[in-house]
Design a protein around this motif. Structure first.
Motif, mmCIF file in Angstrom:
data_model
loop_
_atom_site.group_PDB
_atom_site.id
_atom_site.type_symbol
_atom_site.label_atom_id
_atom_site.label_comp_id
_atom_site.label_asym_id
_atom_site.label_seq_id
_atom_site.Cartn_x
_atom_site.Cartn_y
_atom_site.Cartn_z
ATOM 1 N N ARG A 179 -5.093 1.269 0.730
ATOM 2 C CA ARG A 179 -3.873 2.218 1.273
ATOM 3 C C ARG A 179 -4.075 3.255 1.046
ATOM 4 O O ARG A 179 -3.939 4.362 1.303
ATOM 5 N N GLY B 32 0.964 -0.873 -0.364
ATOM 6 C CA GLY B 32 0.085 0.400 0.175
ATOM 7 C C GLY B 32 0.919 1.111 -0.400
ATOM 8 O O GLY B 32 0.089 2.408 -0.256
ATOM 9 N N ALA C 263 -6.306 -6.303 6.268
ATOM 10 C CA ALA C 263 -5.806 -5.326 6.110
ATOM 11 C C ALA C 263 -7.136 -4.586 7.458
ATOM 12 O O ALA C 263 -8.367 -3.882 6.996
ATOM 13 N N ASP D 127 -4.773 -3.247 -1.495
ATOM 14 C CA ASP D 127 -3.386 -2.042 -1.091
ATOM 15 C C ASP D 127 -3.321 -0.811 -1.628
ATOM 16 O O ASP D 127 -3.636 0.029 -1.489
#
Length: 378
Positions: A157, A29, A197, A154
């Motif tokens: 993120r 990320g 996550a 990701d």
């Protein structure tokens, strides 16, 4: 998990000083670079105030972190208290080659205005990822769901970092959405979300026309079967086989293919969807197969590489399916949804008399469904 390439380290400005402790490794990320493409032709979807192309780190099939491309569309509308909501968008099949990117051309001829425009106008940041290997290092492992799911997460993120760089705030709460290949990726991202996550909050997942349980009908394929010449089927078949070769390099996929089949699958690594369809016009899948797929290790490997978990969904799911879908068959989706529910998933399953492309009305329903979920501060 390894980081690939000295150029990646240079891209994030890491320097190792002799005699000093090594700098911490960047994480999944991490944003490597961004470019404002708001004013470029074909970049802007209705409702977007700013469009930022980004490259960030995410996993490939080997578990290595590599540069992956994506685009963040930031709404013109002011954010809600606590920041803009986020939607992680996973695009449908476009091809495996580096030129087969989608996210940097989403404004072309207004094609996404009716699909994603309403999300932007309602105050959602959309982060649209490519998949590892498209426009970046390596070859894309088509329908390797775990990789695609991590790419989507990701990108969420990374999008929060990009929004902050632009002076805004994006909530840690997000929803994922996708159709076809993107529906497969959205399923995977939702199943991985809580463990992969945990710093984010998955509010839900939208899934349209997902290719689930594809090994169930691929195991029926054999020389001469099916004999019908349908370019879309040949294209889809070639992408699945090319993706399997990337995801499971130890498997001798070529031993199942005729010389023509090997050429078509090799072409699939670079030909985008329209070109692969034109190149295979008049062919049928049966011509490409040298021995029955249900012999040997191919089907178990395909099931492992392309299968989707039926458990682990910590948030509600909306699954939309056309009953006339000629690619992602409705009975297989129904079977999959029933398995999800048996394993405890909260699934709103909606069927319509439609084919593979459900139309913009499905996105309107999905937005309404999303807004009814338990967002922070709601």
């Amino acid at each position: 998990m390894a980081l690939v390439g000295a150029s990646v380290l240079a891209g994030v400005g890491l320097v190792v000083v002799p005699g000093a402790s090594a700098a911490p490794q960047p994480e999944a990320g991490t944003v490597l670079r961004t470019t404002d493409i708001t004013d470029r032709p074909d970049s802007k979807v209705a409702g977007a105030g700013r469009v930022i192309a980004m490259t960030y780190l995410s996993e490939n099939p080997d578990g290595d972190l590599i540069p992956v491309r994506g685009t963040v569309l930031i709404p013109s509308k002011a954010p809600r208290p606590g920041g803009w909501r986020l939607m992680g968008y996973a695009h449908g099949t476009a091809g495996l080659g580096d030129q087969c990117t989608v996210t940097d051309r989403m404004g072309h001829e207004g094609r996404y205005d009716d699909w994603l425009g309403p999300w932007l106008k309602d105050g959602y940041v959309i982060t649209a990822t490519e998949y590892a290997g498209i426009g970046g290092p390596g070859v894309h492992a088509y329908l390797d769901g775990e990789v695609a799911g991590k790419n989507v997460l990701d990108s969420v993120r990374a999008a929060r970092t990009v929004v902050a760089q632009q002076g805004g705030t994006a909530s840690p709460a997000y929803i994922t959405s996708g159709a076809s290949q993107g529906g497969h990726a959205s399923l995977w991202s939702a199943s991985l979300a809580d463990d992969y996550a945990p710093e984010l909050r998955n509010v839900g997942g939208v899934v349209n026309s997902p290719p689930v349980n594809i090994a169930d009908y691929f195991q029926l394929l054999r020389p001469g079967v099916p004999p019908v010449a349908v370019p879309d089927y040949v294209t889809y078949f070639s992408y699945v086989m090319a993706g399997l070769k990337v995801a499971r390099p130890e498997l001798d996929v070529d031993s199942y293919l005729t010389p023509l089949g090997r050429k078509v699958v090799e072409d699939a690594k670079t030909f985008c969807y329209p070109n692969q369809g034109r190149a295979t016009r008049g062919m049928n899948v049966g011509q490409l197969i040298a021995r029955p797929f249900d012999q040997g290790p191919l089907i178990p490997a395909l099931r492992e590489a392309t299968g989707v978990p039926t458990s682990g969904f910590g948030a509600p799911m909306l699954v939309q399916q056309g009953t006339l879908d000629p690619v992602s068959f409705a009975p297989l989706t129904t079977q999959f949804v029933n398995e999800m529910r048996t394993d405890g998933a909260d699934v709103d399953f909606r069927e319509a008399q439609a084919g593979h492309g459900l139309g913009a009305w499905a996105e309107t329903e999905a937005l309404q469904w999303s807004n009814a979920q338990q967002w922070p501060g709601r």
